[in-house]
Design a protein around this motif. Structure first.
Motif, PDB file in Angstrom:
ATOM      1  N   TRP A   1       3.529  38.256  62.420  1.00 10.59           N
ATOM      2  CA  TRP A   1       4.980  38.407  62.515  1.00 10.59           C
ATOM      3  C   TRP A   1       5.482  38.166  63.941  1.00 10.59           C
ATOM      4  N   ARG A   2       4.651  38.404  64.909  1.00 12.98           N
ATOM      5  CA  ARG A   2       5.082  38.501  66.301  1.00 12.98           C
ATOM      6  C   ARG A   2       5.668  37.205  66.852  1.00 12.98           C
ATOM      7  N   ALA A   3       6.709  37.376  67.651  1.00 19.57           N
ATOM      8  CA  ALA A   3       7.391  36.269  68.341  1.00 19.57           C
ATOM      9  C   ALA A   3       7.953  35.251  67.362  1.00 19.57           C
ATOM     10  N   LYS A   4       8.482  35.756  66.250  1.00 20.36           N
ATOM     11  CA  LYS A   4       9.132  34.881  65.270  1.00 20.36           C
ATOM     12  C   LYS A   4      10.513  35.446  64.941  1.00 20.36           C
ATOM     13  N   PRO A   5      11.474  34.562  64.700  1.00 22.66           N
ATOM     14  CA  PRO A   5      12.812  35.030  64.343  1.00 22.66           C
ATOM     15  C   PRO A   5      12.897  35.373  62.860  1.00 22.66           C
ATOM     16  N   ILE A   6      13.762  36.337  62.563  1.00 17.66           N
ATOM     17  CA  ILE A   6      13.963  36.752  61.185  1.00 17.66           C
ATOM     18  C   ILE A   6      15.449  36.940  60.915  1.00 17.66           C
ATOM     19  N   GLY A   7      15.877  36.474  59.763  1.00 18.35           N
ATOM     20  CA  GLY A   7      17.251  36.649  59.314  1.00 18.35           C
ATOM     21  C   GLY A   7      17.261  37.395  57.994  1.00 18.35           C
ATOM     22  N   PHE A   8      18.437  37.891  57.623  1.00 16.55           N
ATOM     23  CA  PHE A   8      18.547  38.700  56.411  1.00 16.55           C
ATOM     24  C   PHE A   8      19.691  38.220  55.531  1.00 16.55           C
ATOM     25  N   VAL A   9      19.405  38.155  54.236  1.00 13.92           N
ATOM     26  CA  VAL A   9      20.407  37.931  53.200  1.00 13.92           C
ATOM     27  C   VAL A   9      20.306  39.150  52.294  1.00 13.92           C
ATOM     28  N   SER A  10      21.372  39.921  52.216  1.00 20.37           N
ATOM     29  CA  SER A  10      21.326  41.156  51.432  1.00 20.37           C
ATOM     30  C   SER A  10      22.389  41.143  50.347  1.00 20.37           C
ATOM     31  N   TYR A  11      22.130  41.958  49.355  1.00 20.49           N
ATOM     32  CA  TYR A  11      23.080  42.077  48.259  1.00 20.49           C
ATOM     33  C   TYR A  11      22.979  43.479  47.677  1.00 20.49           C
TER      34      TYR A  11
ATOM     35  N   VAL B   1      11.504  36.747  48.978  1.00 22.67           N
ATOM     36  CA  VAL B   1      12.276  37.405  47.924  1.00 22.67           C
ATOM     37  C   VAL B   1      11.681  38.799  47.759  1.00 22.67           C
ATOM     38  N   ALA B   2      12.434  39.822  48.166  1.00 22.71           N
ATOM     39  CA  ALA B   2      11.878  41.165  48.309  1.00 22.71           C
ATOM     40  C   ALA B   2      11.809  41.962  47.008  1.00 22.71           C
TER      41      ALA B   2
ATOM     42  N   GLN C   1      -1.454  34.294  55.659  1.00 23.09           N
ATOM     43  CA  GLN C   1      -1.508  32.895  56.080  1.00 23.09           C
ATOM     44  C   GLN C   1      -0.138  32.232  56.011  1.00 23.09           C
ATOM     45  N   ARG C   2       0.623  32.532  54.981  1.00 20.83           N
ATOM     46  CA  ARG C   2       1.973  31.971  54.868  1.00 20.83           C
ATOM     47  C   ARG C   2       2.838  32.413  56.042  1.00 20.83           C
ATOM     48  N   ILE C   3       2.707  33.673  56.439  1.00 19.94           N
ATOM     49  CA  ILE C   3       3.484  34.179  57.568  1.00 19.94           C
ATOM     50  C   ILE C   3       2.988  33.553  58.864  1.00 19.94           C
ATOM     51  N   ALA C   4       1.686  33.409  59.006  1.00 19.96           N
ATOM     52  CA  ALA C   4       1.127  32.786  60.212  1.00 19.96           C
ATOM     53  C   ALA C   4       1.640  31.363  60.381  1.00 19.96           C
ATOM     54  N   ASP C   5       1.787  30.634  59.290  1.00 15.99           N
ATOM     55  CA  ASP C   5       2.221  29.240  59.340  1.00 15.99           C
ATOM     56  C   ASP C   5       3.725  29.079  59.521  1.00 15.99           C
ATOM     57  N   ALA C   6       4.470  30.158  59.371  1.00 15.72           N
ATOM     58  CA  ALA C   6       5.937  30.097  59.450  1.00 15.72           C
ATOM     59  C   ALA C   6       6.413  30.072  60.901  1.00 15.72           C
ATOM     60  N   ASP C   7       7.517  29.366  61.118  1.00 17.29           N
ATOM     61  CA  ASP C   7       8.215  29.399  62.404  1.00 17.29           C
ATOM     62  C   ASP C   7       9.385  30.369  62.363  1.00 17.29           C
ATOM     63  N   ALA C   8       9.893  30.647  61.159  1.00 17.52           N
ATOM     64  CA  ALA C   8      11.036  31.539  60.979  1.00 17.52           C
ATOM     65  C   ALA C   8      10.947  32.158  59.588  1.00 17.52           C
ATOM     66  N   ILE C   9      11.558  33.325  59.455  1.00 17.10           N
ATOM     67  CA  ILE C   9      11.537  34.078  58.204  1.00 17.10           C
ATOM     68  C   ILE C   9      12.967  34.472  57.860  1.00 17.10           C
ATOM     69  N   VAL C  10      13.293  34.423  56.579  1.00 21.27           N
ATOM     70  CA  VAL C  10      14.514  35.040  56.071  1.00 21.27           C
ATOM     71  C   VAL C  10      14.111  35.931  54.906  1.00 21.27           C
ATOM     72  N   VAL C  11      14.598  37.161  54.913  1.00 24.31           N
ATOM     73  CA  VAL C  11      14.340  38.093  53.825  1.00 24.31           C
ATOM     74  C   VAL C  11      15.593  38.197  52.974  1.00 24.31           C
ATOM     75  N   VAL C  12      15.421  37.981  51.683  1.00 19.32           N
ATOM     76  CA  VAL C  12      16.490  38.207  50.707  1.00 19.32           C
ATOM     77  C   VAL C  12      16.192  39.559  50.081  1.00 19.32           C
ATOM     78  N   THR C  13      17.053  40.533  50.352  1.00 17.87           N
ATOM     79  CA  THR C  13      16.756  41.889  49.904  1.00 17.87           C
ATOM     80  C   THR C  13      17.939  42.557  49.224  1.00 17.87           C
ATOM     81  N   SER C  14      17.593  43.366  48.266  1.00 15.78           N
ATOM     82  CA  SER C  14      18.555  44.254  47.632  1.00 15.78           C
ATOM     83  C   SER C  14      18.570  45.561  48.423  1.00 15.78           C
ATOM     84  N   GLU C  15      19.428  46.450  47.999  1.00 18.02           N
ATOM     85  CA  GLU C  15      19.455  47.788  48.584  1.00 18.02           C
ATOM     86  C   GLU C  15      19.224  48.790  47.469  1.00 18.02           C
ATOM     87  N   TYR C  16      18.171  49.597  47.617  1.00 19.73           N
ATOM     88  CA  TYR C  16      17.867  50.647  46.647  1.00 19.73           C
ATOM     89  C   TYR C  16      18.010  51.987  47.355  1.00 19.73           C
ATOM     90  N   ASN C  17      18.899  52.828  46.871  1.00 16.84           N
ATOM     91  CA  ASN C  17      19.054  54.179  47.431  1.00 16.84           C
ATOM     92  C   ASN C  17      19.256  54.152  48.955  1.00 16.84           C
TER      93      ASN C  17
END
Length: 187
Positions: A98-108, A11-12, A64-80
């Protein structure tokens, strides 16, 4: 699949009275419906990640949380026309994890639904050696897309995009976890 894929939802936004928790809660609910994922939430409002990139207890815990993750999703707003500074600090606070991990985005956001922020993020995560999902979820005029009482959405395009993105994340996370277990990423 023997062990579920660890999906961390970041949650960004850290602004007071932010809308991020509503969007994140909906997405976490959708992701939790899929058996292949063990879903966690990393709310950047709960971490003090210094922009100086100094090593702190919060930085180590976040890493550590990122190291333990297999995948990431970022929920982000847009500012300017961009993404929040809190997210930039988070991205820069971690390097190899972060390396060699997939990432998805949820934006609003407003009319663009946060898509300009996502396009900037795609450039950044490529530099971090991550695999960005083609599919993303976007909510234009987000506050109109969610029921105020329940936090649910009836935005069929977003619901469909979330399901497709989760499928892509599952595929990439499975493949990349297997590859990392055979040989460390050469980054």
């Amino acid at each position: 699949m023997e062990t579920p894929l660890r999906l961390e939802v970041i949650v960004a936004s850290t602004r007071p009275e932010r809308f991020a928790p509503t969007v994140a809660k909906w997405f976490v609910g959708a992701a939790s419906e899929r058996d292949e994922f063990d879903v966690g939430v990393i709310d950047l409002a709960d971490f003090d990640l210094p922009t100086t990139l100094a090593e702190t207890d919060d930085t180590a815990a976040f890493r550590q949380r990122i190291a333990d993750a297999d995948a990431i999703v970022v929920v982000t707003s847009e500012y300017n026309h961009g993404y929040p500074a809190s997210l930039k600090a988070a991205l820069d606070s971690v390097k190899h994890e972060w390396r060699a991990k997939p990432i998805g985005f949820v934006s609003y956001g407003g009319l663009s639904g946060g898509l300009r922020a996502v396009e900037q993020l795609r450039q950044v995560v490529a530099e971090l050696h991550m695999v960005s999902m083609r599919e993303s979820v976007s909510f234009a005029q987000a506050k109109r897309r969610f029921d105020k009482a329940t936090g649910a959405t009836n935005d069929d395009a977003a619901i469909d995009a979330a399901w497709r993105m989760l499928g892509q994340l599952s595929w990439w996370a499975t493949a990349l976890r297997a590859a990392r277990s055979v040989e460390p990423y050469p980054g």
